[in-house]
Design a protein around this motif. Structure first.
Motif, mmCIF file in Angstrom:
data_model
loop_
_atom_site.group_PDB
_atom_site.id
_atom_site.type_symbol
_atom_site.label_atom_id
_atom_site.label_comp_id
_atom_site.label_asym_id
_atom_site.label_seq_id
_atom_site.Cartn_x
_atom_site.Cartn_y
_atom_site.Cartn_z
ATOM 1 N N SER A 268 0.837 -1.205 0.000
ATOM 2 C CA SER A 268 0.000 0.000 0.000
ATOM 3 C C SER A 268 0.865 1.246 0.000
ATOM 4 O O SER A 268 2.075 1.180 0.253
ATOM 5 C CB SER A 268 -0.916 0.002 1.226
ATOM 6 O OG SER A 268 -0.137 0.113 2.413
ATOM 7 N N ARG A 269 0.206 2.376 -0.257
ATOM 8 C CA ARG A 269 0.901 3.654 -0.213
ATOM 9 C C ARG A 269 1.395 3.938 1.207
ATOM 10 O O ARG A 269 2.472 4.495 1.403
ATOM 11 C CB ARG A 269 -0.050 4.760 -0.662
ATOM 12 C CG ARG A 269 0.542 6.155 -0.680
ATOM 13 C CD ARG A 269 1.550 6.314 -1.785
ATOM 14 N NE ARG A 269 2.036 7.687 -1.885
ATOM 15 C CZ ARG A 269 3.035 8.071 -2.667
ATOM 16 N NH1 ARG A 269 3.665 7.159 -3.407
ATOM 17 N NH2 ARG A 269 3.401 9.318 -2.719
ATOM 18 N N ALA A 270 0.628 3.519 2.219
ATOM 19 C CA ALA A 270 1.012 3.759 3.606
ATOM 20 C C ALA A 270 2.305 3.034 3.959
ATOM 21 O O ALA A 270 3.194 3.603 4.606
ATOM 22 C CB ALA A 270 -0.116 3.322 4.537
ATOM 23 N N CYS A 271 2.437 1.782 3.513
ATOM 24 C CA CYS A 271 3.668 1.026 3.786
ATOM 25 C C CYS A 271 4.846 1.630 3.038
ATOM 26 O O CYS A 271 5.986 1.633 3.544
ATOM 27 C CB CYS A 271 3.480 -0.433 3.414
ATOM 28 S SG CYS A 271 2.599 -1.397 4.676
ATOM 29 N N GLN A 272 4.595 2.117 1.854
ATOM 30 C CA GLN A 272 5.666 2.760 1.089
ATOM 31 C C GLN A 272 6.174 4.001 1.823
ATOM 32 O O GLN A 272 7.387 4.240 1.913
ATOM 33 C CB GLN A 272 5.167 3.135 -0.301
ATOM 34 C CG GLN A 272 6.253 3.706 -1.210
ATOM 35 C CD GLN A 272 5.713 4.038 -2.586
ATOM 36 O OE1 GLN A 272 4.522 4.326 -2.747
ATOM 37 N NE2 GLN A 272 6.572 4.006 -3.584
ATOM 38 N N GLN A 273 5.263 4.801 2.389
ATOM 39 C CA GLN A 273 5.660 6.006 3.126
ATOM 40 C C GLN A 273 6.383 5.639 4.418
ATOM 41 O O GLN A 273 7.343 6.313 4.806
ATOM 42 C CB GLN A 273 4.419 6.848 3.421
ATOM 43 C CG GLN A 273 3.815 7.489 2.171
ATOM 44 C CD GLN A 273 2.511 8.191 2.451
ATOM 45 O OE1 GLN A 273 1.870 7.992 3.486
ATOM 46 N NE2 GLN A 273 2.085 9.035 1.499
ATOM 47 N N ARG A 274 5.916 4.574 5.091
ATOM 48 C CA ARG A 274 6.609 4.120 6.296
ATOM 49 C C ARG A 274 8.036 3.722 5.986
ATOM 50 O O ARG A 274 8.975 4.013 6.735
ATOM 51 C CB ARG A 274 5.863 2.940 6.915
ATOM 52 C CG ARG A 274 4.574 3.310 7.634
ATOM 53 C CD ARG A 274 3.819 2.060 8.021
ATOM 54 N NE ARG A 274 4.621 1.153 8.832
ATOM 55 C CZ ARG A 274 4.372 -0.132 8.986
ATOM 56 N NH1 ARG A 274 3.347 -0.702 8.347
ATOM 57 N NH2 ARG A 274 5.134 -0.873 9.766
ATOM 58 N N ALA A 275 8.244 3.012 4.845
ATOM 59 C CA ALA A 275 9.583 2.612 4.437
ATOM 60 C C ALA A 275 10.455 3.835 4.136
ATOM 61 O O ALA A 275 11.646 3.863 4.480
ATOM 62 C CB ALA A 275 9.493 1.681 3.218
ATOM 63 N N TYR A 276 9.854 4.843 3.509
ATOM 64 C CA TYR A 276 10.600 6.056 3.183
ATOM 65 C C TYR A 276 11.062 6.762 4.455
ATOM 66 O O TYR A 276 12.215 7.171 4.576
ATOM 67 C CB TYR A 276 9.735 6.999 2.342
ATOM 68 C CG TYR A 276 10.349 8.373 2.150
ATOM 69 C CD1 TYR A 276 11.419 8.569 1.269
ATOM 70 C CD2 TYR A 276 9.867 9.481 2.888
ATOM 71 C CE1 TYR A 276 11.987 9.824 1.120
ATOM 72 C CE2 TYR A 276 10.440 10.717 2.738
ATOM 73 C CZ TYR A 276 11.508 10.894 1.864
ATOM 74 O OH TYR A 276 12.072 12.136 1.721
#
Length: 282
Positions: A268-276
């Motif tokens: 998801s976009r949320a997991c992508q932002q968390r990784a960033y």
């Protein structure tokens, strides 16, 4: 038909999976017949195995044996299951899959060295008994938790089993030829001078010969087993990569990959932002 009775595979299952009870002495029983058959086959191979010879060893008539074991094929199945009872799987479950599977292969190899006639058994329709199934189940367990698919687990274990059988069969056939001819394998090939005089026109073979490739050949069982296990190890590694690619590295959820374009790394976009944020703050 053997001994006037048709061989029934289902009857073979009943014989193999029967409940074992204390044997009457000095009466005849399937287990006494099987033990005598194993001793005979160990000494003379399957070619020397016959109901008549077994009966003579036990001091009974040939026909009396058929009341307990209806045919030779079922007798061989019983023999196979009995000798598989000699295999004791290692209890050290903390070892990795490769060490455990290798141990299984070596146990099977040693079992076939003690009972060379096992390599003479032909055909795929041999009913397995509880000891054979227990050995097979243990082998499956060594790679069942590695990430391979169920079909790959079965294929990998069957590959190892076929390799051990093939090497045992080669060893038995070589020993039989040496015994029948009175000439060792090395001596027989060493006397083929008329053949070697014709090999000069084959450059790769000649070069390997001259470089000592045939002086100290690799042990075929050791070399082959290591390469088979190497291949399974590569498959497990590639399967692990596939599993990592199919799950989100942040939350572990399955990733629904698009049918085209770049594969997704996060679910998801949320997991992508968390990784960033983790990379930025880390």
């Amino acid at each position: 038909m053997i001994g006037g009775r048709a061989e029934d595979p289902d009857h073979g299952v009943e014989l193999l999976w029967r409940e074992h009870e204390p044997e009457p002495r000095p009466g005849l029983s399937p287990s006494r017949i099987v033990r005598a058959a194993i001793e005979l086959a160990d000494a003379e191979g399957l070619d020397g195995l016959s109901m008549r010879k077994i009966a003579e060893r036990l001091g009974f008539t040939t026909m009396s044996l058929y009341r307990h074991v209806p045919g030779r094929d079922q007798l061989v199945d019983l023999m196979l299951d009995t000798v598989h009872g000699e295999v004791r799987p290692p209890a050290a479950a903390e070892y990795g899959w490769r060490a455990r599977l290798e141990s299984c292969a070596r146990s099977g190899w040693e079992l076939r060295r003690r009972h060379p006639w096992m390599a003479e058994v032909r055909g795929s329709r041999h009913v397995p008994g509880p000891n054979v199934i227990a050995t097979y189940d243990h082998m499956l367990s060594t790679v069942a938790g590695t990430g391979l698919t169920p079909a790959q687990v079965i294929a990998a274990v069957n590959l190892v089993g076929r390799f051990v059988d093939a090497e045992a069969r080669t060893s038995v056939e070589t020993a039989r030829q040496e015994r029948q001819s009175g000439v060792s394998e090395q001596a027989w090939w060493g006397a083929r001078d008329t053949l070697y005089q014709r090999l000069d026109s084959y450059p790769t073979l000649t070069a390997l010969w001259e470089e000592g490739g045939y002086d100290e050949p690799e042990n075929p069982f050791e070399f082959g087993l290591a390469r088979v296990l190497d291949g399974i190890e590569m498959l497990i590694a590639s399967r692990s990569d596939e599993i990592r690619d199919e799950t989100c590295s942040m939350c572990g959820k399955a990733i629904q990959q698009p049918t085209s374009g770049r594969p997704r790394v996060y679910c998801s976009r949320a997991c992508q932002q968390r990784a960033y944020r983790r990379r930025r703050d880390g």
